[in-house]
Design an enzyme around this catalytic site. Structure first.
Site, short mmCIF file in Angstrom:
data_model
loop_
_atom_site.label_atom_id
_atom_site.label_comp_id
_atom_site.label_asym_id
_atom_site.label_seq_id
_atom_site.Cartn_x
_atom_site.Cartn_y
_atom_site.Cartn_z
N ARG A 29 54.19 -59.99 35.44
CA ARG A 29 55.01 -60.00 35.41
C ARG A 29 54.90 -61.49 36.81
NH1 ARG A 29 58.49 -55.02 38.55
NH2 ARG A 29 56.32 -54.49 38.92
N SER A 49 62.68 -58.18 39.24
CA SER A 49 61.90 -56.77 38.34
C SER A 49 60.59 -57.89 36.78
CB SER A 49 62.36 -55.87 36.45
OG SER A 49 62.81 -55.17 37.59
N GLU A 78 71.94 -58.28 26.95
CA GLU A 78 71.12 -59.28 26.53
C GLU A 78 71.25 -60.33 25.11
OE1 GLU A 78 70.95 -55.73 27.27
OE2 GLU A 78 69.80 -55.91 28.72
N ASP A 81 59.82 -44.08 34.38
CA ASP A 81 60.76 -44.51 33.36
C ASP A 81 61.24 -43.57 32.33
OD1 ASP A 81 62.23 -46.04 35.09
OD2 ASP A 81 61.57 -47.61 34.41
N ARG A 98 53.71 -53.80 33.34
CA ARG A 98 54.51 -53.43 34.42
C ARG A 98 53.51 -53.27 35.50
NH1 ARG A 98 55.67 -49.87 38.66
NH2 ARG A 98 57.28 -50.61 39.52
#
Lengths: 323, 272
Positions: free
Chosen positions: A18, A45, A66, A125, A175
Site C-alpha cells: 500500500r 490505510s 464504495e 480484523d 496490508r
C-alpha cells in the site's frame, strides 16, 4: 551492536504494497494531469494522505460509499480522467460488484480499482475484512486486467502500468510490511510472469505475499534433493499462457500458492487453461472454502494451510503424481 | 397556445407512437414508463432545455444526458431517432445485432453516456460526469432521468449526498414520479417518504412540475438556476402509460410490450 544493525537492515527491507501505491500515485500525478484519486474514507490505510496534501484538487473523498465511488469514478473516466479508487478489497470489489460490472467493465471505462488488505494474512480484523474471493469475482468480469503484486516495488510498477494502459484494472494486495522480492529495476510487463528460479522437478507459481513463502519452500525442498522453480505471477489476468505452457511442458508438475480461495483464484485460472492445453499434475495451496478469523498473520497462514510448509508438502505430493 | 407548445405536443405524440411500435415489434420491454415520460423527453430534447448538437464536430459541447432508469430506454431511442441519430437505418429493439439493446448500452450507442439497467448506478455516473466537467471548467450540464423506484436503492442516496457535497450545480436530476413500479405502487412496495424533502435536506434545490403540461414543464426548467452551488432536482409528476387509456396507471404495463390487439388500440388512440 552488530545484531541491532542487521535488525535495522531487515526492518528497512520490509515494506508494504500500500505504501508502494501511495508513493507511486504521488509520483505519477506530477506528470499525468488526468490522474484522480478517490477514497472511501480509507485515505490513511491506503497511504494516499500525502497525495491529498499535494494534490487537493485531484483527491475526492467519497465517504463510506464504495458503490457510489465506483460509479463516480466511471463518470470521471468516461470524461477522460484516470481515476484510482482506493479501499479495502472486501469493499472494492466486493461491496460494489454490480457497479464494477456495468458502469466500469461493460462501459470499458478507464477506472483503476485498488483493493488493499486482501487475504487471510491481514490478521486481527477477522473474517469480514479478509478478502478471499476478490480475484474470483474480478476474473469472472470480462475485460478487467488484474494485478496482484508481490511487494512494494512491484506494486509501484503495477500502478504505473495501470495508469498507462487504457481499460479497467484491479490491483490487489495485502496490508502488511513484507519482504522485498523485486527492486526498482525489476522489469514489469502486463501479462508477463517473472521467473525467479528455474527448476527441473516442478514449478511453484504464486502471487502476492505467497511468492516469498514459495521461495522459502524451494529452499526446503532442495534439502530433499527436489529442484523446484519459482514463478511470480503479478498479472492474474490476462494470464501469461505462453510461459505457463512452456513450464508445464518442461517441468511437468505445478504447485500454485495464494492467499485466496481455491475457487476462482490463480490456481483455478492456471488449471482451466492447462486442462485444455496440456494437463499436468497440479497441487493447490489456497484457502479451501472457508472464512478466516481474527489472529496473528503467521498463525492464520499456518491454520489455513497456505504457509511455507504447506507449499513444501504440496511439492512432495505432486512429485508422487505422473502426467 | 403558441406554435412551439403545439409542436412539442406533437413531438410527444410521435414519440409515444414510435415507442409503442418499437415495443410491439420487439415483443418485450417497458411500455408504461416510456409513455409516461414522452412529454418530458419532448421538452428536454426538442424544447431547447438540453443542448444536444449531435453532429460530430460539436458533440463534445453537448449537455450530458443519462437515463439512469435504463428500462424506459424505448422513449430515449425514439427521441434519438426523431433527432436523426440513426439516419435511415431502422434498427429493431432487443434483436440480435441491433444497437438498441434491451437496456441502454454505451458500447453500442455513443449518445448513451453510460450503460444503465441496474438501478442506482447511472445517478452516480452522472455525479462523476458533473464533477469531471467542473474540474475541466466546462460549462455544459448533466441531465439525469431517474425513477421513483430507483430511490429504493441505497446507492442512489449515496449519489445524491455526494452531488451536494461537491456542490454540483451543473447537475440536474429529473425524477419520473409516477408512483408505480413493477410490483405495484411505490407506497406499497417500499417507503420513499417525502422525496422533495429528503433531497432538500441533503442540500438540493427542488422544483416540481406536472410531467404532462408542456408550458408548465418548460417554465419549470427555465426557473432552474445555474451557478448557486447546489444540485437541482425536477420532480415530474407523471402518469405511467400516459396517452394510452388502458395503460394509464396500470402497473401491470410496467414491464411488458403491447400485443397485437393492444398495439392497434393504442395506435388508434394516439392518432386522434
Amino acid at each position: 551492536m552488530k545484531n541491532l544493525q542487521s535488525e535495522i537492515k531487515n526492518l528497512q527491507l520490509k515494506m508494504s504494497c500500500r505504501q508502494g501505491y501511495g508513493d507511486e500515485i504521488l509520483a505519477l500525478a506530477k506528470k499525468n494531469k488526468k490522474i484522480i484519486v478517490l477514497s472511501a474514507d480509507l485515505m490513511d490505510s491506503l497511504r494516499v494522505a500525502e497525495f491529498k496534501k499535494k494534490f487537493p484538487n485531484k483527491f475526492l473523498e467519497m465517504g463510506v460509499s464504495e458503490a457510489n465511488m465506483i460509479s463516480v469514478a466511471a463518470g470521471l473516466a468516461l470524461e477522460g480522467f484516470v481515476p484510482f479508487t482506493s479501499s479495502f478489497a472486501v469493499f472494492t470489489p466486493n461491496q460494489a460488484v454490480s457497479q464494477i460490472r456495468v458502469s466500469v467493465a461493460y462501459n470499458k471505462a478507464n477506472v483503476k480499482i485498488v483493493g488493499s488488505h486482501a487475504g487471510v494474512s491481514i490478521g486481527a480484523d477477522g473474517a469480514t475484512h479478509q478478502a478471499l474471493e476478490d480475484i474470483a469475482i474480478m476474473r469472472a468480469i470480462p475485460g478487467v486486467t488484474i494485478f496482484a503484486p508481490a511487494d512494494y516495488w512491484q506494486t509501484r510498477r503495477a500502478v504505473r502500468a495501470a495508469a498507462k494502459m487504457n481499460g479497467p484494472v484491479y490491483i490487489r494486495f495485502g496490508r502488511g510490511d513484507i519482504e522485498q522480492i523485486t527492486n526498482e529495476k525489476t522489469p514489469f510487463k502486463i501479462g508477463e510472469a517473472q521467473i525467479l528460479k528455474k527448476g527441473k522437478s516442478g514449478t511453484i507459481i504464486a502471487h502476492g505475499e505467497s511468492v516469498h513463502r514459495a521461495l522459502l519452500a524451494v529452499a526446503e525442498l532442495a534439502k530433499e534433493k527436489l529442484d523446484f522453480g519459482v514463478v511470480n505471477l503479478p498479472t492474474i489476468k490476462p494470464l501469461d499462457e505462453k510461459t505457463i505452457l512452456n513450464l508445464a511442458r518442461k517441468t511437468k508438475r505445478f504447485v500454485i500458492a495464494e492467499d485466496h480461495q481455491l475457487t476462482g483464484g490463480l490456481g483455478s485460472a492456471v488449471a482451466e487453461f492447462l486442462a485444455e492445453k496440456y494437463a499436468i499434475p497440479m497441487e493447490f495451496v489456497a484457502i479451501r472454502d472457508k472464512f478466516g478469523e481474527s489472529g496473528e498473520a503467521e498463525k492464520l497462514v499456518k491454520k489455513y494451510h497456505i504457509d511455507t510448509e504447506d507449499i513444501v508438502e504440496a511439492g512432495k505430493r505432486v512429485m508422487g503424481r505422473k502426467r | 397556445m403558441s406554435i412551439k407548445i403545439k409542436q412539442l405536443e406533437n413531438v410527444a405524440r410521435n414519440l409515444r407512437h414510435d415507442t409503442t411500435e418499437m415495443l410491439y415489434r420487439a415483443g418485450s420491454g417497458h411500455w408504461g414508463g416510456s409513455l409516461g415520460m414522452a412529454d418530458i423527453f419532448a421538452a428536454l430534447f426538442f424544447g431547447g432545455i438540453i443542448y444536444y448538437p449531435w453532429k460530430k464536430n460539436q458533440w463534445n459541447r453537448r449537455d450530458r444526458f443519462i437515463l439512469s432508469c435504463g428500462h424506459i430506454c424505448p422513449i430515449f431511442y425514439a427521441t434519438l431517432d426523431r433527432l436523426g441519430f440513426f439516419g435511415d437505418k431502422k434498427a429493431i429493439l432487443r434483436k440480435l445485432g441491433s444497437p438498441l439493446q434491451g437496456h441502454p448500452s454505451h458500447i453500442h450507442i455513443e449518445a448513451v453516456e453510460t450503460s444503465t439497467g441496474p438501478l442506482g448506478q447511472g445517478v452516480g455516473v452522472a455525479v462523476g460526469k458533473a464533477l469531471a466537467l467542473k474540474m475541466q471548467k466546462k460549462k455544459q450540464r448533466v441531465f439525469c432521468v431517474t425513477s421513483d423506484g430507483e430511490h429504493e436503492e441505497g446507492s442512489t442516496w449515496e449519489a445524491i449526498s455526494s452531488a451536494a457535497k461537491f456542490k454540483l450545480d451543473n447537475l440536474i436530476f429529473i425524477l419520473d414520479r409516477n408512483h408505480l413500479q413493477i410490483g405495484g405502487s411505490t407506497e406499497e412496495v417500499a417507503n420513499l417518504g417525502n422525496l422533495a424533502e429528503r433531497y432538500r435536506f441533503l442540500g438540493w434545490d427542488v422544483f416540481q412540475t406536472n410531467g404532462h403540461i408542456m408550458p408548465e414543464i418548460l417554465d419549470t426548467f427555465r426557473k432552474v438556476k445555474r451557478a448557486n452551488g447546489r444540485p437541482k432536482l425536477v420532480i415530474a409528476e407523471t402518469t405511467m402509460g400516459k396517452g394510452v387509456s388502458f395503460v394509464e396507471n396500470d402497473y401491470r404495463y410496467h414491464g411488458r410490450a403491447p400485443n397485437e390487439e393492444e398495439y392497434k388500440k393504442a395506435v388508434t388512440e394516439l392518432r386522434k
